[in-house]
Design a protein around this motif. Structure first.
Motif, PDB file in Angstrom:
ATOM      1  N   ALA A  36       0.731  -1.138   0.039  1.00 46.53           N
ATOM      2  CA  ALA A  36       0.043  -0.090  -0.097  1.00 46.53           C
ATOM      3  C   ALA A  36       0.738   1.263   0.048  1.00 46.53           C
ATOM      4  O   ALA A  36       0.610   2.093  -0.414  1.00 46.53           O
ATOM      5  N   MET A  37       1.998   1.357   0.392  1.00 44.97           N
ATOM      6  CA  MET A  37       2.795   2.292   0.739  1.00 44.97           C
ATOM      7  C   MET A  37       3.416   2.564  -0.552  1.00 44.97           C
ATOM      8  O   MET A  37       3.494   3.795  -1.096  1.00 44.97           O
ATOM      9  N   ALA A  38       3.618   1.768  -1.602  1.00 46.62           N
ATOM     10  CA  ALA A  38       4.323   1.555  -2.704  1.00 46.62           C
ATOM     11  C   ALA A  38       3.187   2.281  -3.669  1.00 46.62           C
ATOM     12  O   ALA A  38       3.218   3.248  -4.649  1.00 46.62           O
ATOM     13  N   ILE A  39       2.021   1.805  -3.499  1.00 48.53           N
ATOM     14  CA  ILE A  39       0.784   2.384  -4.411  1.00 48.53           C
ATOM     15  C   ILE A  39       0.708   3.828  -3.810  1.00 48.53           C
ATOM     16  O   ILE A  39       0.519   4.702  -4.847  1.00 48.53           O
ATOM     17  N   CYS A  40       0.483   4.331  -2.789  1.00 46.37           N
ATOM     18  CA  CYS A  40       0.570   5.749  -2.255  1.00 46.37           C
ATOM     19  C   CYS A  40       1.772   6.674  -2.938  1.00 46.37           C
ATOM     20  O   CYS A  40       1.746   7.396  -3.513  1.00 46.37           O
ATOM     21  N   GLY A  41       2.975   6.015  -2.909  1.00 41.63           N
ATOM     22  CA  GLY A  41       4.013   6.577  -3.683  1.00 41.63           C
ATOM     23  C   GLY A  41       3.837   6.986  -5.087  1.00 41.63           C
ATOM     24  O   GLY A  41       4.052   7.940  -5.453  1.00 41.63           O
ATOM     25  N   TYR A  42       3.264   5.754  -5.855  1.00 42.61           N
ATOM     26  CA  TYR A  42       2.908   6.106  -7.341  1.00 42.61           C
ATOM     27  C   TYR A  42       1.958   6.956  -7.446  1.00 42.61           C
ATOM     28  O   TYR A  42       2.113   7.902  -8.283  1.00 42.61           O
ATOM     29  N   CYS A  43       0.855   7.104  -6.233  1.00 43.77           N
ATOM     30  CA  CYS A  43      -0.164   8.144  -6.528  1.00 43.77           C
ATOM     31  C   CYS A  43       0.410   9.648  -6.507  1.00 43.77           C
ATOM     32  O   CYS A  43       0.135  10.622  -7.033  1.00 43.77           O
ATOM     33  N   ILE A  44       1.257   9.671  -5.392  1.00 41.76           N
ATOM     34  CA  ILE A  44       1.654  11.123  -4.937  1.00 41.76           C
ATOM     35  C   ILE A  44       3.151  11.590  -5.709  1.00 41.76           C
ATOM     36  O   ILE A  44       3.175  12.688  -5.657  1.00 41.76           O
ATOM     37  N   GLY A  45       3.598  10.572  -6.241  1.00 38.07           N
ATOM     38  CA  GLY A  45       4.924  10.934  -6.939  1.00 38.07           C
ATOM     39  C   GLY A  45       6.146  10.959  -5.903  1.00 38.07           C
ATOM     40  O   GLY A  45       7.106  11.774  -5.972  1.00 38.07           O
ATOM     41  N   ALA A  46       6.135   9.941  -5.115  1.00 33.55           N
ATOM     42  CA  ALA A  46       6.992   9.717  -4.028  1.00 33.55           C
ATOM     43  C   ALA A  46       7.919   8.269  -4.365  1.00 33.55           C
ATOM     44  O   ALA A  46       7.162   7.476  -5.003  1.00 33.55           O
ATOM     45  N   ASN A  47       9.142   8.320  -4.206  1.00 36.30           N
ATOM     46  CA  ASN A  47       9.643   7.021  -4.519  1.00 36.30           C
ATOM     47  C   ASN A  47      10.797   6.585  -3.273  1.00 36.30           C
ATOM     48  O   ASN A  47      11.557   5.763  -3.028  1.00 36.30           O
ATOM     49  N   LYS A  48      10.339   7.178  -2.078  1.00 33.96           N
ATOM     50  CA  LYS A  48      10.836   7.047  -0.846  1.00 33.96           C
ATOM     51  C   LYS A  48       9.857   6.759   0.362  1.00 33.96           C
ATOM     52  O   LYS A  48       8.988   7.804   0.451  1.00 33.96           O
ATOM     53  N   GLY A  49       9.997   5.797   0.997  1.00 33.76           N
ATOM     54  CA  GLY A  49       9.168   5.724   2.078  1.00 33.76           C
ATOM     55  C   GLY A  49       9.702   5.118   3.354  1.00 33.76           C
ATOM     56  O   GLY A  49      10.662   4.635   3.468  1.00 33.76           O
ATOM     57  N   TYR A  50       9.032   5.547   4.439  1.00 37.51           N
ATOM     58  CA  TYR A  50       9.616   5.358   5.830  1.00 37.51           C
ATOM     59  C   TYR A  50       8.370   4.819   6.713  1.00 37.51           C
ATOM     60  O   TYR A  50       7.357   5.276   6.575  1.00 37.51           O
ATOM     61  N   ILE A  51       8.939   3.754   7.410  1.00 39.56           N
ATOM     62  CA  ILE A  51       7.786   3.214   8.271  1.00 39.56           C
ATOM     63  C   ILE A  51       8.362   3.524   9.755  1.00 39.56           C
ATOM     64  O   ILE A  51       9.486   3.167  10.179  1.00 39.56           O
ATOM     65  N   TYR A  52       7.863   4.309  10.490  1.00 41.75           N
ATOM     66  CA  TYR A  52       8.258   4.874  11.913  1.00 41.75           C
ATOM     67  C   TYR A  52       7.365   3.975  12.919  1.00 41.75           C
ATOM     68  O   TYR A  52       6.430   4.013  13.256  1.00 41.75           O
ATOM     69  N   ILE A  53       8.406   2.948  13.311  1.00 38.71           N
ATOM     70  CA  ILE A  53       7.753   1.999  14.353  1.00 38.71           C
ATOM     71  C   ILE A  53       8.540   2.137  15.560  1.00 38.71           C
ATOM     72  O   ILE A  53       9.745   2.570  15.798  1.00 38.71           O
ATOM     73  N   ARG A  54       7.835   1.808  16.644  1.00 35.92           N
ATOM     74  CA  ARG A  54       8.477   2.050  17.973  1.00 35.92           C
ATOM     75  C   ARG A  54       9.302   0.828  18.239  1.00 35.92           C
ATOM     76  O   ARG A  54       8.819  -0.437  18.030  1.00 35.92           O
ATOM     77  N   ALA A  55      10.507   0.988  19.145  1.00 33.28           N
ATOM     78  CA  ALA A  55      11.310  -0.077  19.158  1.00 33.28           C
ATOM     79  C   ALA A  55      10.708  -1.033  20.177  1.00 33.28           C
ATOM     80  O   ALA A  55      11.259  -2.256  20.282  1.00 33.28           O
ATOM     81  N   GLU A  56       9.660  -0.839  20.799  1.00 31.54           N
ATOM     82  CA  GLU A  56       9.209  -1.837  21.886  1.00 31.54           C
ATOM     83  C   GLU A  56       8.583  -3.006  20.917  1.00 31.54           C
ATOM     84  O   GLU A  56       8.000  -3.629  21.619  1.00 31.54           O
ATOM     85  N   TYR A  57       8.213  -2.839  19.796  1.00 35.52           N
ATOM     86  CA  TYR A  57       7.716  -3.966  18.946  1.00 35.52           C
ATOM     87  C   TYR A  57       8.761  -4.775  18.112  1.00 35.52           C
ATOM     88  O   TYR A  57       8.655  -4.683  17.003  1.00 35.52           O
ATOM     89  N   PRO A  58       9.575  -5.511  18.971  1.00 33.56           N
ATOM     90  CA  PRO A  58      10.626  -6.093  18.254  1.00 33.56           C
ATOM     91  C   PRO A  58      10.074  -7.282  17.399  1.00 33.56           C
ATOM     92  O   PRO A  58      10.479  -7.311  16.075  1.00 33.56           O
ATOM     93  N   LEU A  59       9.352  -8.011  17.560  1.00 38.90           N
ATOM     94  CA  LEU A  59       8.477  -8.975  16.521  1.00 38.90           C
ATOM     95  C   LEU A  59       7.967  -8.360  15.166  1.00 38.90           C
ATOM     96  O   LEU A  59       8.162  -8.991  14.185  1.00 38.90           O
ATOM     97  N   ALA A  60       7.354  -6.977  15.721  1.00 38.95           N
ATOM     98  CA  ALA A  60       6.802  -6.583  14.131  1.00 38.95           C
ATOM     99  C   ALA A  60       7.989  -6.078  13.339  1.00 38.95           C
ATOM    100  O   ALA A  60       8.026  -6.028  12.169  1.00 38.95           O
TER     101      ALA A  60
END
Lengths: 597, 130
Positions: free
Chosen positions: A219-243
């Motif tokens: 979905a992030m890639a689809i969003c990138g295609y739509c808005i014209g972005a080629n770079k994505g970040y997932i900001y995730i909390r370090a307390e979620y080691p398994l994720a």
């Protein structure tokens, strides 16, 4: 590829792992090997089934048998009985709490009956660490369709038409957000996935990332295609080691298959995704603070406008969506906006994942269509209140939300209705409270949380919330006055109006909503100096009931301050000067002769 | 792993791995044909494992998605093991006896695909479910 005739789907979410599902998997694999069935029976570690209360969960397919609370011993028996001999082990099935009837099939369980799973569609169905499993369930088909058949404008139109609104709390139209970011002119744009899930008791984003990480990447890639972005970040909390671990595996596999990186599926669209770790500050779930944090600055919010869609990460247009929002995108693309907007209410389309917690029988994760009532969620899916106690309130929206009393149990849940009754959707945490919960104390708990998590940048939030907390402490310790209550209301309103960001603007909600619905409890604390629920220790007094006391001396012996006196076989009394209200006497008494009020 | 260069390649890959998922999909299970193979001790001793694996192999070769193959316990027909029961929604269940791998494949081809019940292999049902 071997043709497996049976699958053992074992939940590998954080909840079930904590109750020992990894050992169960080991036992299954060992026993299957021993029985010589390795090429016939397949063990798959999946994401969360949502039924965390009864974990570890094991589902056997194609028989569609659902075992709960499986441990290594039970696992051996399941192999020997069910897998080898075809006999379902009835004792290990989920039992309907009222009729005590064992329900073999998942679809029979009330917990699953009213659920519609869109965001959680693959959780508990595929192995999240194997990209081919995701591909087998139409994974990356939406991205392929978008890249080969649709223009960015068409995709945005479809998302807008679906009526999807942000699942992180605000409820802003996702399609509009994409469109705004697309319209901003820049040589560089970004997509950010907000996986900084911070509400106490909420774990839907974690479960999606653990159970179906690829859907977010796609979905992030689809969003990138739509808005014209080629770079994505997932900001995730370090307390979620398994994720984090599963995301890393997913990103690596997607790169290897060319589903991320340059020229995806032979098109001229390229997209990269990186992980950024948060240190667990609640405020970093606010989008401008999150951006500051990624840039290496302090996690403090900035004034909007400019919105991230205009000036976001590194001052470039940035689209930020929450995990659950992204998880809805691929089904919308593949099944169409009309399918999606046929589910839900007039202004809130689709489904919402709720994390049920607190005094409820079925703690866990449910995904339901918008418009279901609180009563249906709490009583039908949640199985009602623990221990047969009385329902008092449900807290939604986390520290920014409010408490909803029983008068509003039949409100159909959607964004607007929850706001109308003084709470909010938030990220979907639902904490259920029973008659033993003191609402003043609950308000104090949430305010303590906000005070801890306030970044300190603006005065209303930094100082105002602290003053409110001080007043609540006075009230719960028996020094409250009626003027205090007026001050609380006034302060709360001022903070709401003047704080800089969403955290401050909503932080008084738990106090204001409990004052609104449970005014009597506040008055009881202030005027009568009592806590009706018996929670605020400073206000409690212990009494021995003469008609029940047999003079067994058990309470006198257990009292740490020797506050209880009395002769053998005669009624005992408590010296309130000495009593420290520890409750030891009440726990010891076998005749229910001690009460507190 | 080689990269996927086009949507067609991705679709081919999906179809290849889909087989692995079919058996897991329990949605709409009440409307599917249910084939159960007796897999108690007597059944296994008479070769029920070969039978069930042959049936599953045939089902996936024929790409039948409306069929669920499960094992069941002992039905009491030890003299006729391996036993195979075919339940087509809305119809009387059919119980076959002495089904080896070869006959298992025939049942899929003839009974499941073409609706031709194999009368010679049917065994008399001697009980009623209440």
């Amino acid at each position: 590829m071997p043709n497996y005739r049976m699958n053992l789907l074992v939940c590998g979410g954080t909840g079930c792992k904590a109750s020992g599902s990894s050992e169960v998997v080991e036992v299954f694999e060992k026993e299957i090997e021993k029985a010589g069935l390795k090429n016939e029976i397949q063990v798959i570690v999946t994401g969360c089934f949502g039924f965390c209360e009864k974990g570890p969960i094991v589902k056997v397919t194609p028989d569609n048998v659902f075992y709960v609370e499986v441990n290594p011993e039970k696992a051996v028996r399941i192999i020997n009985e069910h897998i080898i001999k075809g006999r379902i082990v009835e004792e290990y099935l989920y039992k309907e709490p009222v009729t005590k009837e064992a329900l073999p099939e998942q679809s029979d369980m009330p917990f699953y009956k009213k659920q519609i799973r869109i965001a959680l569609r693959n959780c508990g169905f595929i192995d999240p660490e194997n990209i081919y499993e995701y591909i087998a369930v139409d994974g990356y088909q939406a991205l392929g369709k978008v890249l080969s058949e649709m223009t960015p404008e068409e995709v945005i139109e479809e998302v807008k038409k679906s009526g999807l609104r942000g699942r992180g709390g605000g409820g802003f139209s996702t399609g509009l957000k994409w469109e705004m970011t697309k319209k901003s002119k820049s040589n560089q744009k970004y997509v950010i996935c907000n996986a900084d899930e911070g509400d106490p008791g909420a774990f839907m984003d974690r479960s999606i990332l653990e159970g179906d990480p690829h859907t977010v990447l796609e979905a992030m890639a689809i969003c990138g295609y739509c808005i014209g972005a080629n770079k994505g970040y997932i900001y995730i909390r370090a307390e979620y080691p398994l994720a984090i671990q599963r995301l890393r595996i997913a990103i690596k596999q997607a790169y290897e298959l060319g589903l991320l990186g340059s020229n995806i599926l032979g098109s001229n669209f390229s997209f990269d995704i990186d992980l950024k770790y948060g240190a667990g500050a609640f405020i970093c779930g606010e989008e401008t603070a999150l951006i500051n944090s990624i840039e290496g600055g302090r996690g403090e919010p900035t004034v909007k406008p400019p919105f991230p869609a205009q000036k976001g990460l590194w001052k470039k247009p940035t689209n930020i969506n929450n995990v659950e929002t992204f998880a809805n995108i691929c089904p919308i693309i593949l099944k169409g906006a009309d399918w999606f907007n046929s589910i839900g209410t007039e202004k809130s389309k689709g489904t919402k994942v709720f994390a049920l917690a607190g005094k409820i029988n079925n703690v866990g994760l449910v995904e339901v269509p918008m418009g279901l009532t609180l009563r249906e969620i709490i009583y039908d899916l949640g199985g009602g209140i623990k221990g047969g106690k009385k329902f008092k309130a449900v807290q939604t929206g986390g520290p920014s939300g409010g408490c909803i009393p029983k008068e509003h149990l039949d409100t159909p849940i959607d964004y607007d209705n929850l706001t109308k009754i003084g709470s909010m959707m938030g990220s979907g945490g639902m904490i259920v409270m029973d008659e033993d919960d003191c609402m003043v104390n609950i308000a104090k708990f949430y305010l303590e949380f906000t005070c801890d998590e306030s970044c300190g940048r603006c005065t209303p939030c930094r100082v105002g919330n602290m003053r409110m907390l001080e007043i609540l402490k006075e009230i719960t310790e028996g020094r409250g006055t009626m003027e205090h209550l007026e001050e609380l209301k006034e302060l709360g309103q001022i903070i709401k109006d003047t704080a800089l960001c969403g955290l401050g603007q909503t932080s008084p909600n738990p106090v204001l909503s409990t004052m609104n619905f449970f005014w009597d409890e506040y008055v009881a604390h202030v005027k009568d100096k009592t806590c009706p629920a018996g929670v605020c220790t400073a206000l409690l007094k212990y009494y021995i009931l003469p008609e029940k006391c047999v003079g067994c001396t058990a309470c006198a012996k257990v009292c740490p301050t020797n506050a209880i006196s009395g002769e053998v076989r005669k009624t005992h009394v408590i010296d309130r000067e000495k009593c420290i209200k520890c409750g030891a006497c009440m726990a010891t008494c076998r005749f229910n002769a001690i009460t507190r009020r | 792993m080689a990269g996927i260069k086009s949507l067609e390649e991705l679709k081919a890959l999906r179809d290849k791995y889909k087989e692995n998922i079919i058996g897991r999909d329990t949605s709409d299970s009440e409307n599917k044909i249910r084939i159960s193979v007796g897999m108690a001790t007597c059944g296994i001793a008479s070769g029920a494992r070969d039978t069930i694996n042959a049936i599953i192999d045939e089902v996936s070769k024929e790409k039948l998605t409306n069929v669920v193959v499960v094992q069941s316990g002992c039905l009491g027909y030890c003299y006729a093991e391996p036993t195979v029961e075919v339940r087509v929604p809305g119809k009387e269940p059919v119980l076959y006896g002495n089904i080896n791998a070869e006959r298992g494949r025939e049942i899929i081809k003839k009974h499941i695909k073409n609706g031709e019940i194999q009368k010679d292999w049917i065994i008399e049902r001697t009980f009623k479910n209440i």
